[in-house]
Design a protein around this motif. Structure first.
Motif, mmCIF file in Angstrom:
data_model
loop_
_atom_site.group_PDB
_atom_site.id
_atom_site.type_symbol
_atom_site.label_atom_id
_atom_site.label_comp_id
_atom_site.label_asym_id
_atom_site.label_seq_id
_atom_site.Cartn_x
_atom_site.Cartn_y
_atom_site.Cartn_z
ATOM 1 N N LYS A 32 -13.917 16.751 0.191
ATOM 2 C CA LYS A 32 -14.438 16.863 1.514
ATOM 3 C C LYS A 32 -13.471 16.078 2.569
ATOM 4 O O LYS A 32 -13.109 16.629 3.381
ATOM 5 C CB LYS A 32 -15.860 16.756 1.956
ATOM 6 N N ASP A 33 -13.306 14.856 1.710
ATOM 7 C CA ASP A 33 -12.271 14.081 2.774
ATOM 8 C C ASP A 33 -10.910 14.682 3.030
ATOM 9 O O ASP A 33 -10.294 14.691 4.018
ATOM 10 C CB ASP A 33 -12.419 12.668 2.457
ATOM 11 N N LEU A 34 -10.652 15.083 1.668
ATOM 12 C CA LEU A 34 -9.097 15.886 1.842
ATOM 13 C C LEU A 34 -8.961 17.136 2.527
ATOM 14 O O LEU A 34 -7.857 17.402 3.234
ATOM 15 C CB LEU A 34 -8.738 16.058 0.228
ATOM 16 N N ARG A 35 -9.979 17.790 2.388
ATOM 17 C CA ARG A 35 -10.042 19.283 3.388
ATOM 18 C C ARG A 35 -10.072 18.962 4.947
ATOM 19 O O ARG A 35 -9.875 19.856 5.352
ATOM 20 C CB ARG A 35 -11.105 20.076 2.753
ATOM 21 N N VAL A 36 -10.346 17.634 5.229
ATOM 22 C CA VAL A 36 -10.488 17.372 6.532
ATOM 23 C C VAL A 36 -9.280 17.959 7.273
ATOM 24 O O VAL A 36 -8.784 18.157 8.321
ATOM 25 C CB VAL A 36 -10.616 16.122 6.984
ATOM 26 N N SER A 37 -8.030 17.487 6.509
ATOM 27 C CA SER A 37 -6.650 17.855 6.979
ATOM 28 C C SER A 37 -6.100 19.105 6.896
ATOM 29 O O SER A 37 -4.828 19.395 6.738
ATOM 30 C CB SER A 37 -5.626 16.903 6.377
ATOM 31 N N SER A 74 -1.206 23.944 2.545
ATOM 32 C CA SER A 74 -2.654 23.975 2.578
ATOM 33 C C SER A 74 -3.269 22.908 3.416
ATOM 34 O O SER A 74 -4.018 22.985 4.000
ATOM 35 C CB SER A 74 -3.170 23.764 1.120
ATOM 36 N N VAL A 75 -2.368 21.707 3.501
ATOM 37 C CA VAL A 75 -3.207 20.581 4.166
ATOM 38 C C VAL A 75 -1.906 19.831 4.995
ATOM 39 O O VAL A 75 -0.675 20.363 4.805
ATOM 40 C CB VAL A 75 -3.757 19.571 3.495
ATOM 41 N N ALA A 98 -4.564 17.770 -11.453
ATOM 42 C CA ALA A 98 -5.663 18.504 -11.457
ATOM 43 C C ALA A 98 -6.342 18.548 -9.891
ATOM 44 O O ALA A 98 -6.608 19.735 -9.470
ATOM 45 C CB ALA A 98 -6.716 18.188 -12.569
ATOM 46 N N PRO A 99 -6.684 17.598 -9.390
ATOM 47 C CA PRO A 99 -7.277 17.469 -8.201
ATOM 48 C C PRO A 99 -6.353 18.129 -7.114
ATOM 49 O O PRO A 99 -6.894 18.738 -6.185
ATOM 50 C CB PRO A 99 -7.733 15.813 -7.836
ATOM 51 N N LEU A 100 -5.013 17.918 -7.182
ATOM 52 C CA LEU A 100 -4.046 18.473 -6.002
ATOM 53 C C LEU A 100 -4.201 20.113 -6.202
ATOM 54 O O LEU A 100 -4.132 20.651 -5.253
ATOM 55 C CB LEU A 100 -2.771 17.712 -6.235
ATOM 56 N N ALA A 105 -5.912 25.334 -4.611
ATOM 57 C CA ALA A 105 -6.470 26.585 -4.694
ATOM 58 C C ALA A 105 -7.791 26.841 -3.821
ATOM 59 O O ALA A 105 -8.472 27.813 -3.553
ATOM 60 C CB ALA A 105 -6.979 26.465 -6.096
ATOM 61 N N SER A 106 -8.328 25.760 -3.237
ATOM 62 C CA SER A 106 -9.528 26.022 -2.278
ATOM 63 C C SER A 106 -9.061 26.216 -0.956
ATOM 64 O O SER A 106 -9.826 26.561 -0.064
ATOM 65 C CB SER A 106 -10.360 24.716 -2.016
#
Length: 235
Positions: A32-37, A74-75, A98-100, A105-106
């Protein structure tokens, strides 16, 4: 399409906060923190990825269209994404792939369902740079995304890239000259729609030059998807 889930036993710790039970990669809170940007698709030029109200093609792209049809990041390239990318790319922490990929993909390109992708190409590295780094981080991203979407991946030697100074070490005004003529396409891309995968977009000159050579080699269209974009200066 939902983001990728790379799962190991739940005792695996989150790569950022180190809390247990995250599976392989990041816990929900860190993701969720990563998706803030995340990029705002409603205010991004679909041609260059720059800011444009209402997702209209910006004036610069209307005046001088880039050699690719669409571009999406993406960000934004900012903490904590920038720190994770640095660990992945320069400290060779390949567990971060993997997390990147999950993050990309999200937050897929808004135009992805409207185009046909025939082949995926990871942004090439020169032989010298690949040997120095030990791997091409873009290969990891491209292969995982291609597996998710069912795309064909062009081999990493499909496009030859001559050795030159790393773009990140040069001022923006020198980057265009540095990559001019740097690519030679050795694969058959004639009448194929190619998706270029890169990690970070800064000046955009590398993507432009690679896309230009793909088009000269007969590619019908080139689309670009990068993990992150630097808002300091683009194109």
């Amino acid at each position: 399409m939902g983001f990728l889930s790379f799962r190991l036993p739940q005792s695996e710790a989150c790569l950022l906060c180190h809390d247990s039970g995250a599976g392989k990669g990041l816990c929900d809170a860190c993701m969720k923190d990563l998706r803030v940007s995340a990029s705002d698709a409603a205010n991004v030029c679909p041609r260059c990825g720059g800011t444009s109200e209402g997702a209209a093609v910006c004036g610069q792209c209307q005046k001088e269209p880039p050699p690719f049809e669409r571009l999406w990041a993406s960000v934004e390239y900012a903490p904590p994404v920038s720190g994770i990318l640095h660990r992945f790319k320069h400290r060779r922490d390949r567990s971060l792939a993997a997390p990147l990929v999950s993050l990309m993909a999200s937050l897929p390109p808004p135009w992805l369902d409207d185009v046909r992708i025939d082949a995926v190409l990871a942004m090439p590295l020169s032989r010298e740079r690949r040997l120095f780094r030990g791997f091409n981080q873009c290969d990891e991203l491209a292969e995982a995304l291609a597996k998710l979407y069912g795309w064909q991946v062009l081999p990493h030697n499909s496009v030859f890239r001559q050795a030159s100074a790393p773009q990140s070490t040069l001022p923006f005004e020198a980057r265009k000259k540095n990559v001019r003529g740097a690519f030679r396409v050795d694969a058959c891309v004639k009448e194929r729609n190619v998706l270029l995968i890169d990690d970070v977009l800064t000046s955009g000159e590398t993507l432009r030059e690679c896309a230009r050579m793909l088009r000269r080699s007969g590619s019908s269209s080139v689309f670009c998807w990068t993990l992150a974009i630097s808002k300091l200066k683009i194109f």
